[in-house]
Design a protein around this motif. Structure first.
Motif, PDB file in Angstrom:
ATOM      1  N   LEU A  73      14.027   3.686 -15.138  1.00  0.00           N
ATOM      2  CA  LEU A  73      14.879   3.849 -13.969  1.00  0.00           C
ATOM      3  C   LEU A  73      13.994   3.869 -12.730  1.00  0.00           C
ATOM      4  N   ALA A  74      14.120   2.853 -11.883  1.00  0.00           N
ATOM      5  CA  ALA A  74      13.409   2.826 -10.601  1.00  0.00           C
ATOM      6  C   ALA A  74      14.286   3.583  -9.613  1.00  0.00           C
ATOM      7  N   LEU A  75      13.695   4.586  -8.976  1.00  0.00           N
ATOM      8  CA  LEU A  75      14.442   5.474  -8.094  1.00  0.00           C
ATOM      9  C   LEU A  75      13.771   5.511  -6.731  1.00  0.00           C
ATOM     10  N   THR A  76      14.519   5.158  -5.687  1.00  0.00           N
ATOM     11  CA  THR A  76      13.950   5.216  -4.349  1.00  0.00           C
ATOM     12  C   THR A  76      13.799   6.669  -3.910  1.00  0.00           C
ATOM     13  N   THR A  77      12.741   6.959  -3.192  1.00  0.00           N
ATOM     14  CA  THR A  77      12.538   8.299  -2.642  1.00  0.00           C
ATOM     15  C   THR A  77      13.083   8.382  -1.216  1.00  0.00           C
ATOM     16  N   LEU A  78      13.654   7.293  -0.748  1.00  0.00           N
ATOM     17  CA  LEU A  78      14.226   7.238   0.591  1.00  0.00           C
ATOM     18  C   LEU A  78      15.390   8.211   0.722  1.00  0.00           C
ATOM     19  N   THR A  79      15.425   8.941   1.822  1.00  0.00           N
ATOM     20  CA  THR A  79      16.533   9.852   2.107  1.00  0.00           C
ATOM     21  C   THR A  79      17.179   9.431   3.428  1.00  0.00           C
ATOM     22  N   ARG A  83       8.034  11.156 -16.994  1.00  0.00           N
ATOM     23  CA  ARG A  83       8.679  11.269 -18.310  1.00  0.00           C
ATOM     24  C   ARG A  83       9.589  12.491 -18.306  1.00  0.00           C
ATOM     25  N   THR A  84      10.876  12.255 -18.516  1.00  0.00           N
ATOM     26  CA  THR A  84      11.832  13.359 -18.552  1.00  0.00           C
ATOM     27  C   THR A  84      12.442  13.551 -19.940  1.00  0.00           C
ATOM     28  N   ILE A 100      17.482  13.840 -11.558  1.00  0.00           N
ATOM     29  CA  ILE A 100      17.129  12.964 -10.437  1.00  0.00           C
ATOM     30  C   ILE A 100      16.911  13.801  -9.186  1.00  0.00           C
ATOM     31  N   GLU A 101      17.731  14.801  -8.967  1.00  0.00           N
ATOM     32  CA  GLU A 101      17.576  15.672  -7.801  1.00  0.00           C
ATOM     33  C   GLU A 101      16.241  16.413  -7.847  1.00  0.00           C
ATOM     34  N   ASP A 102      15.839  16.879  -9.039  1.00  0.00           N
ATOM     35  CA  ASP A 102      14.543  17.543  -9.194  1.00  0.00           C
ATOM     36  C   ASP A 102      13.404  16.596  -8.823  1.00  0.00           C
ATOM     37  N   VAL A 103      13.505  15.370  -9.287  1.00  0.00           N
ATOM     38  CA  VAL A 103      12.475  14.363  -9.017  1.00  0.00           C
ATOM     39  C   VAL A 103      12.388  14.086  -7.515  1.00  0.00           C
ATOM     40  N   LEU A 104      13.534  13.888  -6.883  1.00  0.00           N
ATOM     41  CA  LEU A 104      13.531  13.602  -5.445  1.00  0.00           C
ATOM     42  C   LEU A 104      12.967  14.770  -4.636  1.00  0.00           C
ATOM     43  N   THR A 105      13.294  15.973  -5.008  1.00  0.00           N
ATOM     44  CA  THR A 105      12.760  17.149  -4.318  1.00  0.00           C
ATOM     45  C   THR A 105      11.247  17.223  -4.479  1.00  0.00           C
ATOM     46  N   ALA A 106      10.765  16.978  -5.684  1.00  0.00           N
ATOM     47  CA  ALA A 106       9.329  17.083  -5.956  1.00  0.00           C
ATOM     48  C   ALA A 106       8.513  15.972  -5.294  1.00  0.00           C
ATOM     49  N   THR A 107       9.122  14.810  -5.093  1.00  0.00           N
ATOM     50  CA  THR A 107       8.369  13.676  -4.534  1.00  0.00           C
ATOM     51  C   THR A 107       8.575  13.501  -3.034  1.00  0.00           C
ATOM     52  N   ARG A 108       9.425  14.291  -2.455  1.00  0.00           N
ATOM     53  CA  ARG A 108       9.787  14.139  -1.040  1.00  0.00           C
ATOM     54  C   ARG A 108       8.575  14.142  -0.107  1.00  0.00           C
ATOM     55  N   GLU A 141      22.189  -0.253  -0.318  1.00  0.00           N
ATOM     56  CA  GLU A 141      23.437  -0.989  -0.529  1.00  0.00           C
ATOM     57  C   GLU A 141      23.802  -1.133  -2.004  1.00  0.00           C
ATOM     58  N   TYR A 142      22.820  -1.321  -2.856  1.00  0.00           N
ATOM     59  CA  TYR A 142      23.066  -1.510  -4.282  1.00  0.00           C
ATOM     60  C   TYR A 142      22.798  -0.233  -5.072  1.00  0.00           C
ATOM     61  N   GLY A 143      22.703   0.868  -4.384  1.00  0.00           N
ATOM     62  CA  GLY A 143      22.477   2.160  -5.013  1.00  0.00           C
ATOM     63  C   GLY A 143      21.032   2.618  -4.874  1.00  0.00           C
ATOM     64  N   PRO A 144      20.792   3.891  -5.190  1.00  0.00           N
ATOM     65  CA  PRO A 144      19.448   4.453  -5.057  1.00  0.00           C
ATOM     66  C   PRO A 144      18.572   4.248  -6.294  1.00  0.00           C
ATOM     67  N   ALA A 145      19.111   3.545  -7.302  1.00  0.00           N
ATOM     68  CA  ALA A 145      18.357   3.368  -8.549  1.00  0.00           C
ATOM     69  C   ALA A 145      18.788   2.079  -9.236  1.00  0.00           C
ATOM     70  N   PHE A 146      17.886   1.542 -10.035  1.00  0.00           N
ATOM     71  CA  PHE A 146      18.183   0.396 -10.901  1.00  0.00           C
ATOM     72  C   PHE A 146      17.213   0.436 -12.066  1.00  0.00           C
TER      73      PHE A 146
END
Length: 145
Positions: free
Chosen positions: A80-86, A17-18, A48-56, A101-106
């Motif tokens: 928002l579904a966000l991939t943690t893939l880097t 929750r943001t 989104i960057e904060d989330v990706l850093t925290a879940t990496r 291919e379709y972006g990092p989120a949907f």
């Protein structure tokens, strides 16, 4: 935020929750979520960057679901579904490009969370497949069949 992942069960999807502007919208969203295997994390104003850093470094977490401002203002709500893939997780830049291919989120309806989380965790389907299905819907939101 990474401390918010502590205590997450092995099979739990993560909803972060943001946005805290509308408590009634949050309660309605929680009521629409599946009752089991959801781990909630509070992260006021996280990007989104904060989330990706925290879940990496989280084990077995290929996707997280954000309850952001758009989620709270949409009716019905769409997380928002966000991939943690880097790129570092992939063989090369081409592999990363294919998988995103379709972006990092949907966007996904709350009922899509168990399907997305389980299939990505098991490797049955890829993030790009769900992102494509979301993109094919008229409103850009994935809905589980």
């Amino acid at each position: 935020m990474s401390e918010g992942l502590a205590g997450r069960g092995d099979f739990d999807a993560v909803v972060i929750r943001t946005d805290y502007a509308d408590e009634r919208a949050w309660r309605a969203l929680v009521a629409a979520l599946p009752r089991q295997h959801i781990h909630f994390v509070d992260a006021p104003s996280a990007s989104i960057e904060d989330v990706l850093t925290a879940t990496r470094d989280a084990d077995d977490l290929s996707v997280v679901f954000l309850a952001d401002t758009t989620t709270m203002r949409s009716d019905p709500p769409a997380l928002l579904a966000l991939t943690t893939l880097t790129p570092e997780d992939c063989e090369d830049a081409e592999d990363y490009a294919r998988l995103t291919e379709y972006g990092p989120a949907f966007r996904t309806a709350p009922t899509g969370i168990p399907d997305i989380h389980a299939n990505l965790s098991l490797g049955n389907l890829g993030f790009e497949e769900y992102a494509a299905w979301a993109g094919e819907s008229p409103d850009g939101v994935y809905r589980s069949a």
